[in-house]
Enzyme design. Structure first.
Site, short mmCIF file in Angstrom:
data_model
loop_
_atom_site.label_atom_id
_atom_site.label_comp_id
_atom_site.label_asym_id
_atom_site.label_seq_id
_atom_site.Cartn_x
_atom_site.Cartn_y
_atom_site.Cartn_z
N GLU A 245 -48.70 -19.02 -47.48
CA GLU A 245 -49.52 -18.16 -46.85
C GLU A 245 -50.93 -18.01 -47.55
O GLU A 245 -50.86 -18.21 -48.88
CB GLU A 245 -48.88 -16.53 -47.40
CG GLU A 245 -47.57 -16.24 -46.25
CD GLU A 245 -47.76 -16.32 -45.04
OE1 GLU A 245 -48.93 -16.22 -44.51
OE2 GLU A 245 -46.67 -16.63 -44.45
N CYS A 279 -55.64 -10.92 -47.92
CA CYS A 279 -55.74 -12.02 -46.69
C CYS A 279 -55.56 -11.48 -45.39
O CYS A 279 -56.11 -12.12 -44.29
CB CYS A 279 -54.72 -13.10 -47.07
SG CYS A 279 -53.17 -12.47 -46.78
C1 UN1 Z 1 -51.00 -6.03 -46.39
O1 UN1 Z 1 -52.22 -6.23 -45.59
O2 UN1 Z 1 -50.30 -5.23 -46.38
O3 UN1 Z 1 -52.20 -11.66 -49.74
C2 UN1 Z 1 -50.53 -7.51 -47.16
C3 UN1 Z 1 -52.41 -10.67 -48.79
C4 UN1 Z 1 -51.22 -10.77 -48.01
C5 UN1 Z 1 -50.91 -9.58 -47.94
C6 UN1 Z 1 -51.44 -8.46 -47.02
N1 UN1 Z 1 -50.45 -11.96 -48.17
O4 UN1 Z 1 -53.57 -10.10 -48.74
#
Ligand code: UN1
Length: 476
Positions: A245, A279
Protein backbone atom coordinates in the site's frame (compact mmCIF):
# COMPACT_ATOMS: atom_id res chain seq x y z
CA UNK A 1 14.31 0.79 27.42
CA UNK A 2 12.28 -1.35 25.03
CA UNK A 3 14.04 -4.51 23.81
CA UNK A 4 13.67 -6.56 20.63
CA UNK A 5 11.50 -9.69 20.64
CA UNK A 6 13.11 -12.69 18.96
CA UNK A 7 12.07 -16.31 19.54
CA UNK A 8 10.15 -15.38 22.68
CA UNK A 9 13.14 -13.60 24.26
CA UNK A 10 13.33 -9.90 24.94
CA UNK A 11 16.80 -8.92 23.76
CA UNK A 12 19.18 -6.00 24.12
CA UNK A 13 21.34 -5.04 21.15
CA UNK A 14 24.46 -3.10 20.33
CA UNK A 15 22.73 0.25 20.01
CA UNK A 16 19.60 2.16 20.94
CA UNK A 17 17.62 5.10 19.60
CA UNK A 18 15.34 7.56 21.33
CA UNK A 19 12.10 8.84 19.93
CA UNK A 20 11.29 12.53 20.27
CA UNK A 21 7.87 14.11 20.70
CA UNK A 22 7.14 16.16 17.54
CA UNK A 23 4.90 18.44 19.68
CA UNK A 24 7.81 19.15 22.05
CA UNK A 25 11.29 18.45 20.78
CA UNK A 26 12.71 18.74 24.31
CA UNK A 27 10.82 15.59 25.30
CA UNK A 28 12.22 12.12 24.76
CA UNK A 29 9.39 9.63 24.49
CA UNK A 30 11.17 6.28 24.79
CA UNK A 31 14.43 4.43 24.17
CA UNK A 32 14.41 1.39 21.87
CA UNK A 33 16.99 -1.27 21.18
CA UNK A 34 18.07 -1.25 17.53
CA UNK A 35 18.30 -4.48 15.63
CA UNK A 36 20.92 -5.17 12.98
CA UNK A 37 20.89 -7.53 10.01
CA UNK A 38 21.88 -10.48 12.25
CA UNK A 39 18.90 -9.87 14.51
CA UNK A 40 16.67 -9.82 11.44
CA UNK A 41 18.18 -13.15 10.38
CA UNK A 42 17.59 -14.64 13.85
CA UNK A 43 14.02 -13.34 13.85
CA UNK A 44 13.29 -15.02 10.52
CA UNK A 45 14.85 -18.27 11.80
CA UNK A 46 12.59 -18.13 14.86
CA UNK A 47 9.50 -17.41 12.75
CA UNK A 48 10.36 -20.21 10.31
CA UNK A 49 10.92 -22.70 13.17
CA UNK A 50 7.65 -21.73 14.83
CA UNK A 51 5.64 -21.87 11.60
CA UNK A 52 4.79 -25.62 11.40
CA UNK A 53 3.34 -25.83 14.93
CA UNK A 54 1.51 -22.52 14.66
CA UNK A 55 0.00 -23.60 11.34
CA UNK A 56 -1.50 -26.56 13.25
CA UNK A 57 -2.84 -24.40 16.12
CA UNK A 58 -6.60 -24.60 16.59
CA UNK A 59 -8.99 -21.85 15.57
CA UNK A 60 -9.93 -21.59 19.26
CA UNK A 61 -6.30 -20.98 20.29
CA UNK A 62 -5.86 -18.27 17.66
CA UNK A 63 -9.20 -16.74 18.54
CA UNK A 64 -8.40 -16.60 22.24
CA UNK A 65 -5.02 -14.89 21.74
CA UNK A 66 -6.49 -12.30 19.38
CA UNK A 67 -9.59 -11.72 21.54
CA UNK A 68 -7.63 -11.14 24.71
CA UNK A 69 -5.26 -8.85 22.81
CA UNK A 70 -8.29 -6.88 21.66
CA UNK A 71 -9.60 -6.65 25.22
CA UNK A 72 -6.28 -5.44 26.64
CA UNK A 73 -5.84 -2.79 23.92
CA UNK A 74 -9.38 -1.57 24.59
CA UNK A 75 -8.80 -1.41 28.34
CA UNK A 76 -5.54 0.52 27.84
CA UNK A 77 -6.69 2.71 24.96
CA UNK A 78 -6.07 6.02 26.73
CA UNK A 79 -2.57 5.05 27.82
CA UNK A 80 -1.58 3.57 24.44
CA UNK A 81 -3.35 6.40 22.59
CA UNK A 82 -1.32 8.90 24.60
CA UNK A 83 1.93 7.14 23.72
CA UNK A 84 0.84 7.16 20.06
CA UNK A 85 0.11 10.88 20.13
CA UNK A 86 3.40 11.64 21.90
CA UNK A 87 5.42 9.71 19.35
CA UNK A 88 3.56 10.48 16.12
CA UNK A 89 1.94 13.83 16.87
CA UNK A 90 -1.70 13.17 16.02
CA UNK A 91 -4.11 14.66 18.54
CA UNK A 92 -5.07 12.67 21.63
CA UNK A 93 -8.65 11.97 20.41
CA UNK A 94 -7.13 10.74 17.12
CA UNK A 95 -4.57 8.65 19.03
CA UNK A 96 -7.25 7.08 21.22
CA UNK A 97 -9.57 6.52 18.24
CA UNK A 98 -6.78 4.78 16.34
CA UNK A 99 -6.03 2.59 19.35
CA UNK A 100 -9.72 1.71 19.64
CA UNK A 101 -9.69 0.85 15.95
CA UNK A 102 -6.75 -1.52 16.59
CA UNK A 103 -8.75 -3.22 19.37
CA UNK A 104 -11.68 -3.65 16.98
CA UNK A 105 -9.39 -5.10 14.31
CA UNK A 106 -8.07 -7.75 16.71
CA UNK A 107 -11.66 -8.48 17.71
CA UNK A 108 -12.73 -8.91 14.10
CA UNK A 109 -9.84 -11.24 13.25
CA UNK A 110 -10.42 -13.24 16.46
CA UNK A 111 -13.76 -14.06 14.80
CA UNK A 112 -12.12 -14.71 11.43
CA UNK A 113 -9.91 -17.34 13.07
CA UNK A 114 -13.11 -19.27 13.80
CA UNK A 115 -14.64 -18.68 10.37
CA UNK A 116 -12.16 -20.61 8.21
CA UNK A 117 -13.98 -22.01 5.22
CA UNK A 118 -13.35 -24.12 2.15
CA UNK A 119 -15.25 -25.68 -0.73
CA UNK A 120 -16.15 -29.25 -1.51
CA UNK A 121 -17.29 -29.86 -5.07
CA UNK A 122 -17.49 -32.62 -7.64
CA UNK A 123 -14.79 -33.02 -10.23
CA UNK A 124 -15.68 -32.69 -13.91
CA UNK A 125 -14.60 -36.33 -14.11
CA UNK A 126 -16.64 -39.22 -12.64
CA UNK A 127 -15.93 -40.58 -9.14
CA UNK A 128 -13.58 -37.83 -8.07
CA UNK A 129 -14.13 -35.26 -5.34
CA UNK A 130 -12.44 -31.89 -5.10
CA UNK A 131 -11.66 -29.91 -1.94
CA UNK A 132 -10.43 -26.34 -1.92
CA UNK A 133 -8.86 -25.28 1.38
CA UNK A 134 -6.89 -22.31 2.61
CA UNK A 135 -3.51 -22.87 4.25
CA UNK A 136 -1.17 -20.43 6.00
CA UNK A 137 1.46 -18.85 3.75
CA UNK A 138 4.22 -19.37 6.35
CA UNK A 139 6.47 -16.54 7.53
CA UNK A 140 5.07 -13.05 6.98
CA UNK A 141 7.33 -9.98 6.96
CA UNK A 142 5.59 -6.81 8.10
CA UNK A 143 7.04 -3.41 7.24
CA UNK A 144 4.89 -0.66 8.73
CA UNK A 145 4.77 3.11 8.23
CA UNK A 146 4.85 5.88 10.83
CA UNK A 147 1.48 7.53 10.20
CA UNK A 148 -0.77 4.87 11.76
CA UNK A 149 1.54 3.40 14.40
CA UNK A 150 -1.04 0.98 15.82
CA UNK A 151 -3.87 0.53 13.31
CA UNK A 152 -1.65 -0.55 10.42
CA UNK A 153 0.47 -2.99 12.48
CA UNK A 154 -2.84 -4.33 13.85
CA UNK A 155 -4.38 -4.87 10.42
CA UNK A 156 -1.28 -6.73 9.29
CA UNK A 157 -0.54 -8.75 12.48
CA UNK A 158 -4.12 -9.80 13.29
CA UNK A 159 -4.96 -11.48 9.95
CA UNK A 160 -1.45 -12.97 9.74
CA UNK A 161 -2.03 -14.76 13.06
CA UNK A 162 -5.71 -15.54 12.50
CA UNK A 163 -4.77 -17.42 9.33
CA UNK A 164 -1.96 -19.37 11.02
CA UNK A 165 1.18 -17.52 9.94
CA UNK A 166 4.19 -16.50 12.00
CA UNK A 167 5.70 -13.07 11.55
CA UNK A 168 8.68 -10.76 11.69
CA UNK A 169 7.71 -7.14 12.10
CA UNK A 170 9.72 -3.98 11.52
CA UNK A 171 7.85 -0.90 12.74
CA UNK A 172 8.71 2.60 11.49
CA UNK A 173 11.89 3.99 13.09
CA UNK A 174 10.25 7.10 14.50
CA UNK A 175 7.18 5.45 16.09
CA UNK A 176 7.93 1.92 17.35
CA UNK A 177 6.06 2.37 20.66
CA UNK A 178 2.67 0.98 19.68
CA UNK A 179 4.09 -1.97 17.74
CA UNK A 180 6.19 -2.78 20.81
CA UNK A 181 3.04 -2.62 22.96
CA UNK A 182 1.28 -5.01 20.56
CA UNK A 183 4.18 -7.51 20.68
CA UNK A 184 4.15 -7.35 24.48
CA UNK A 185 0.37 -7.79 24.72
CA UNK A 186 0.29 -10.66 22.20
CA UNK A 187 3.10 -12.46 24.01
CA UNK A 188 1.30 -12.23 27.34
CA UNK A 189 -1.94 -13.23 25.60
CA UNK A 190 -0.27 -16.54 24.80
CA UNK A 191 1.34 -16.24 21.36
CA UNK A 192 3.91 -19.08 21.40
CA UNK A 193 7.60 -18.25 21.13
CA UNK A 194 8.79 -17.40 17.66
CA UNK A 195 5.27 -16.69 16.36
CA UNK A 196 5.79 -12.93 16.71
CA UNK A 197 9.20 -11.34 16.33
CA UNK A 198 9.80 -7.63 16.58
CA UNK A 199 12.91 -5.99 15.14
CA UNK A 200 13.17 -2.23 15.48
CA UNK A 201 15.81 -0.73 13.23
CA UNK A 202 16.62 1.12 10.05
CA UNK A 203 15.23 0.12 6.68
CA UNK A 204 18.70 0.13 5.18
CA UNK A 205 19.93 -2.73 7.39
CA UNK A 206 16.98 -4.47 9.08
CA UNK A 207 14.46 -3.86 6.31
CA UNK A 208 16.98 -4.85 3.65
CA UNK A 209 17.90 -8.05 5.52
CA UNK A 210 14.20 -8.95 5.56
CA UNK A 211 13.83 -8.22 1.85
CA UNK A 212 16.87 -10.37 1.02
CA UNK A 213 15.79 -13.36 3.13
CA UNK A 214 14.04 -15.97 0.97
CA UNK A 215 12.66 -17.66 4.10
CA UNK A 216 10.12 -14.83 4.39
CA UNK A 217 7.26 -16.20 2.31
CA UNK A 218 5.26 -12.99 2.02
CA UNK A 219 5.79 -9.31 2.82
CA UNK A 220 3.06 -6.84 3.59
CA UNK A 221 4.27 -3.27 3.27
CA UNK A 222 2.74 0.16 3.71
CA UNK A 223 4.86 3.19 2.90
CA UNK A 224 6.26 5.27 0.10
CA UNK A 225 6.19 4.48 -3.61
CA UNK A 226 10.01 4.53 -3.72
CA UNK A 227 10.42 1.99 -0.91
CA UNK A 228 7.54 -0.04 -2.34
CA UNK A 229 9.45 -0.40 -5.60
CA UNK A 230 12.41 -1.87 -3.66
CA UNK A 231 10.13 -4.22 -1.72
CA UNK A 232 8.51 -5.36 -4.96
CA UNK A 233 11.76 -5.93 -6.84
CA UNK A 234 13.42 -7.81 -3.98
CA UNK A 235 10.31 -9.96 -3.54
CA UNK A 236 10.11 -10.82 -7.23
CA UNK A 237 13.73 -11.99 -7.13
CA UNK A 238 12.92 -14.60 -4.48
CA UNK A 239 9.44 -15.39 -5.84
CA UNK A 240 7.74 -14.06 -2.75
CA UNK A 241 4.12 -12.99 -2.37
CA UNK A 242 3.86 -9.27 -1.78
CA UNK A 243 1.19 -6.78 -0.75
CA UNK A 244 1.98 -3.08 -0.96
CA UNK A 245 0.00 0.00 0.00
CA UNK A 246 1.72 3.15 -1.13
CA UNK A 247 0.77 6.67 -1.99
CA UNK A 248 -2.36 8.50 -2.91
CA UNK A 249 -3.30 11.76 -4.59
CA UNK A 250 -6.92 11.42 -3.72
CA UNK A 251 -9.50 13.64 -5.41
CA UNK A 252 -12.54 15.10 -3.67
CA UNK A 253 -14.97 16.31 -6.32
CA UNK A 254 -17.39 19.04 -5.24
CA UNK A 255 -20.27 19.62 -7.66
CA UNK A 256 -22.50 22.69 -7.89
CA UNK A 257 -25.40 20.75 -6.40
CA UNK A 258 -23.42 19.65 -3.32
CA UNK A 259 -24.58 20.51 0.15
CA UNK A 260 -22.00 23.18 1.04
CA UNK A 261 -21.73 22.17 4.70
CA UNK A 262 -21.13 18.54 3.77
CA UNK A 263 -18.53 19.45 1.16
CA UNK A 264 -16.61 21.76 3.49
CA UNK A 265 -16.69 19.20 6.26
CA UNK A 266 -15.41 16.46 3.92
CA UNK A 267 -12.58 18.67 2.69
CA UNK A 268 -11.60 19.85 6.17
CA UNK A 269 -11.55 16.36 7.64
CA UNK A 270 -10.10 14.59 4.62
CA UNK A 271 -7.38 17.12 3.89
CA UNK A 272 -6.20 18.25 7.30
CA UNK A 273 -7.09 15.88 10.13
CA UNK A 274 -4.24 13.64 11.24
CA UNK A 275 -2.19 16.61 9.92
CA UNK A 276 -2.96 15.37 6.38
CA UNK A 277 -0.63 12.43 6.98
CA UNK A 278 -2.90 9.76 5.56
CA UNK A 279 -2.49 7.99 2.26
CA UNK A 280 -6.26 8.43 1.96
CA UNK A 281 -6.11 12.22 2.50
CA UNK A 282 -8.05 14.44 0.07
CA UNK A 283 -5.22 16.37 -1.53
CA UNK A 284 -6.97 17.50 -4.73
CA UNK A 285 -10.24 19.39 -4.30
CA UNK A 286 -11.87 19.44 -7.72
CA UNK A 287 -14.65 22.03 -7.66
CA UNK A 288 -17.17 23.06 -10.32
CA UNK A 289 -17.61 26.73 -11.22
CA UNK A 290 -20.84 27.80 -9.57
CA UNK A 291 -19.95 26.56 -6.08
CA UNK A 292 -16.20 27.31 -6.32
CA UNK A 293 -16.29 30.79 -4.73
CA UNK A 294 -18.58 29.86 -1.83
CA UNK A 295 -16.76 26.60 -1.20
CA UNK A 296 -13.30 28.17 -1.07
CA UNK A 297 -14.47 31.09 1.12
CA UNK A 298 -16.18 28.83 3.65
CA UNK A 299 -13.32 26.33 3.68
CA UNK A 300 -10.76 29.07 4.28
CA UNK A 301 -12.84 30.38 7.21
CA UNK A 302 -13.00 26.91 8.73
CA UNK A 303 -9.29 26.28 8.20
CA UNK A 304 -8.47 29.56 9.94
CA UNK A 305 -10.64 28.53 12.89
CA UNK A 306 -8.61 25.34 13.45
CA UNK A 307 -6.26 25.26 16.42
CA UNK A 308 -2.81 23.95 15.58
CA UNK A 309 -0.82 22.85 18.58
CA UNK A 310 0.53 20.26 20.98
CA UNK A 311 -1.07 16.89 20.32
CA UNK A 312 -2.01 16.43 23.98
CA UNK A 313 -3.58 19.88 24.43
CA UNK A 314 -7.38 19.38 24.51
CA UNK A 315 -7.85 22.62 22.52
CA UNK A 316 -5.80 21.29 19.57
CA UNK A 317 -7.54 20.30 16.33
CA UNK A 318 -4.42 19.59 14.27
CA UNK A 319 -1.19 18.28 15.76
CA UNK A 320 2.33 18.84 14.47
CA UNK A 321 3.90 17.30 11.39
CA UNK A 322 5.54 14.04 12.47
CA UNK A 323 9.17 14.85 11.66
CA UNK A 324 11.63 17.50 10.53
CA UNK A 325 12.12 15.74 7.16
CA UNK A 326 8.38 15.64 6.53
CA UNK A 327 7.98 19.30 7.49
CA UNK A 328 10.83 20.35 5.18
CA UNK A 329 9.35 18.32 2.36
CA UNK A 330 5.87 19.86 2.90
CA UNK A 331 7.35 23.37 2.77
CA UNK A 332 9.25 22.55 -0.43
CA UNK A 333 5.99 21.41 -2.05
CA UNK A 334 4.28 24.66 -1.01
CA UNK A 335 7.16 26.63 -2.51
CA UNK A 336 7.01 24.66 -5.75
CA UNK A 337 3.24 25.25 -5.97
CA UNK A 338 3.78 28.99 -5.49
CA UNK A 339 6.50 29.03 -8.16
CA UNK A 340 4.30 27.14 -10.61
CA UNK A 341 1.48 29.68 -10.22
CA UNK A 342 -0.61 28.39 -7.33
CA UNK A 343 -2.22 30.91 -4.99
CA UNK A 344 -1.46 30.13 -1.32
CA UNK A 345 -4.92 31.04 -0.08
CA UNK A 346 -4.15 30.25 3.56
CA UNK A 347 -1.35 28.66 5.56
CA UNK A 348 1.85 27.82 3.75
CA UNK A 349 4.03 28.51 6.76
CA UNK A 350 5.32 27.05 9.97
CA UNK A 351 4.19 28.47 13.32
CA UNK A 352 5.69 28.65 16.82
CA UNK A 353 3.90 27.41 19.89
CA UNK A 354 4.80 27.33 23.61
CA UNK A 355 6.81 24.18 22.99
CA UNK A 356 9.19 23.78 20.08
CA UNK A 357 7.61 21.41 17.57
CA UNK A 358 7.00 20.79 13.88
CA UNK A 359 3.90 22.98 13.65
CA UNK A 360 2.62 23.95 10.23
CA UNK A 361 -0.53 25.84 9.30
CA UNK A 362 -3.03 23.89 7.22
CA UNK A 363 -2.52 25.10 3.69
CA UNK A 364 -4.99 25.63 0.87
CA UNK A 365 -3.64 26.37 -2.59
CA UNK A 366 -6.11 27.63 -5.19
CA UNK A 367 -5.83 28.34 -8.94
CA UNK A 368 -3.95 25.12 -9.57
CA UNK A 369 -4.04 22.92 -12.63
CA UNK A 370 -3.81 19.19 -12.95
CA UNK A 371 -0.34 19.47 -14.51
CA UNK A 372 1.27 21.24 -11.55
CA UNK A 373 3.62 19.29 -9.28
CA UNK A 374 1.27 19.85 -6.34
CA UNK A 375 -1.37 17.82 -8.18
CA UNK A 376 0.97 15.08 -9.39
CA UNK A 377 3.00 14.09 -6.32
CA UNK A 378 1.89 13.04 -2.86
CA UNK A 379 2.77 15.68 -0.24
CA UNK A 380 1.71 13.74 2.88
CA UNK A 381 1.04 16.85 4.95
CA UNK A 382 -1.69 19.38 5.77
CA UNK A 383 -1.75 20.70 2.22
CA UNK A 384 -4.65 20.61 -0.26
CA UNK A 385 -5.02 22.23 -3.64
CA UNK A 386 -8.12 23.36 -5.50
CA UNK A 387 -8.67 22.71 -9.19
CA UNK A 388 -11.55 24.61 -10.74
CA UNK A 389 -13.50 22.74 -13.41
CA UNK A 390 -16.51 23.42 -15.65
CA UNK A 391 -18.77 20.47 -14.99
CA UNK A 392 -19.04 16.88 -13.79
CA UNK A 393 -17.44 15.45 -16.93
CA UNK A 394 -14.33 17.58 -16.54
CA UNK A 395 -14.28 16.86 -12.79
CA UNK A 396 -14.25 13.11 -13.42
CA UNK A 397 -11.53 13.47 -16.02
CA UNK A 398 -9.33 15.50 -13.65
CA UNK A 399 -10.07 13.16 -10.73
CA UNK A 400 -8.72 10.27 -12.80
CA UNK A 401 -5.74 12.27 -14.12
CA UNK A 402 -3.22 10.80 -11.68
CA UNK A 403 -0.98 7.76 -11.52
CA UNK A 404 -2.53 6.90 -8.13
CA UNK A 405 -5.86 5.23 -7.39
CA UNK A 406 -6.48 4.75 -3.69
CA UNK A 407 -9.58 6.70 -2.63
CA UNK A 408 -11.84 9.10 -4.54
CA UNK A 409 -14.67 11.20 -3.12
CA UNK A 410 -17.59 13.14 -4.51
CA UNK A 411 -19.94 15.63 -2.83
CA UNK A 412 -23.20 15.90 -4.73
CA UNK A 413 -26.95 15.58 -4.23
CA UNK A 414 -27.31 14.08 -7.70
CA UNK A 415 -27.94 10.35 -7.66
CA UNK A 416 -26.97 10.20 -11.32
CA UNK A 417 -23.56 11.75 -10.76
CA UNK A 418 -22.90 9.81 -7.58
CA UNK A 419 -23.75 6.55 -9.32
CA UNK A 420 -21.64 7.39 -12.36
CA UNK A 421 -18.68 8.42 -10.16
CA UNK A 422 -18.83 5.18 -8.16
CA UNK A 423 -18.53 3.29 -11.41
CA UNK A 424 -15.95 5.40 -13.25
CA UNK A 425 -13.63 6.83 -10.57
CA UNK A 426 -10.38 4.91 -11.01
CA UNK A 427 -9.76 4.11 -7.35
CA UNK A 428 -10.01 1.17 -4.99
CA UNK A 429 -12.34 3.05 -2.66
CA UNK A 430 -15.04 5.61 -3.49
CA UNK A 431 -16.72 7.90 -0.97
CA UNK A 432 -20.01 9.70 -1.63
CA UNK A 433 -20.62 12.72 0.61
CA UNK A 434 -17.91 11.42 2.93
CA UNK A 435 -14.24 12.30 3.42
CA UNK A 436 -11.80 10.24 1.31
CA UNK A 437 -10.06 9.16 4.54
CA UNK A 438 -11.48 7.13 7.38
CA UNK A 439 -12.28 3.55 6.49
CA UNK A 440 -13.96 0.54 8.11
CA UNK A 441 -11.90 -2.47 9.17
CA UNK A 442 -14.37 -5.17 8.12
CA UNK A 443 -14.28 -4.41 4.38
CA UNK A 444 -11.43 -4.43 1.85
CA UNK A 445 -8.89 -1.61 1.91
CA UNK A 446 -6.64 -0.80 -1.02
CA UNK A 447 -6.28 0.90 -4.33
CA UNK A 448 -5.42 0.56 -7.97
CA UNK A 449 -2.45 1.50 -10.16
CA UNK A 450 0.50 3.21 -8.38
CA UNK A 451 -1.27 3.19 -5.00
CA UNK A 452 -1.41 -0.52 -4.34
CA UNK A 453 -0.10 -3.86 -5.43
CA UNK A 454 -1.38 -7.31 -4.53
CA UNK A 455 -4.50 -8.45 -2.71
CA UNK A 456 -6.53 -6.09 -0.54
CA UNK A 457 -5.99 -5.63 3.19
CA UNK A 458 -8.59 -5.93 5.96
CA UNK A 459 -11.95 -7.60 6.28
CA UNK A 460 -12.61 -11.11 5.04
CA UNK A 461 -10.66 -10.38 1.87
CA UNK A 462 -7.43 -10.24 3.90
CA UNK A 463 -7.49 -14.04 3.59
CA UNK A 464 -6.37 -13.73 -0.03
CA UNK A 465 -2.97 -12.46 1.01
CA UNK A 466 -2.52 -14.30 4.31
CA UNK A 467 -3.46 -17.75 2.99
CA UNK A 468 -2.63 -19.86 0.01
CA UNK A 469 -5.20 -22.08 -1.69
CA UNK A 470 -4.87 -25.83 -1.93
CA UNK A 471 -6.93 -27.89 -4.36
CA UNK A 472 -7.11 -31.60 -3.45
CA UNK A 473 -8.56 -34.30 -5.73
CA UNK A 474 -9.65 -37.62 -4.27
CA UNK A 475 -10.81 -40.70 -6.19
CA UNK A 476 -14.02 -41.85 -4.53
C1 UN1 B 1 -7.92 5.68 6.92
O1 UN1 B 1 -8.05 6.59 6.11
O2 UN1 B 1 -8.77 5.43 7.77
O3 UN1 B 1 -1.39 4.98 5.46
C2 UN1 B 1 -6.75 4.76 6.92
C3 UN1 B 1 -2.53 5.35 5.31
C4 UN1 B 1 -3.56 4.30 4.98
C5 UN1 B 1 -4.56 4.16 6.06
C6 UN1 B 1 -5.67 5.13 5.96
N1 UN1 B 1 -2.89 3.04 4.75
O4 UN1 B 1 -2.85 6.52 5.45
Amino acid sequence: MKPLLIDGEWLAGASTIQTINPSDLSETVETYVQADAQHAHAAVTAAANAAPDWAMSTPQQRHDILASTSAEIMARREEIGTLLSREEGKTLPEGIAETTRAAHIFGFFAGEALRQTGDILPSIRPNIGVEITREPVGVIGIIAPWNFPIAIPAWKIAPALAHGNTLVMKPADSVPGCAWALADILTRAGAPKGVINLVMGPGTSVGQAMLDDPRIDAITFTGSVATGARVGEASMRVGRKVQMEMGGKNPLVVLDDADLETAVHCALDGSFYSTGQRCTASSRLIVTEAIHGRFVETLVQRIRALTIGHALDPATDIGPVASRDQLDSNMRYVETARREGGNIRCGGETVSRATEGYFMLPTLITDTTSAMTINREEVFGPVASVIRVRDYEEALHVANDTPFGLSAGICTTSLRHATHFKRYARAGMVMVNLPTAGVDYHVPFGGTRASSHGPREQGRHAAEFFTTLKTAYTAT
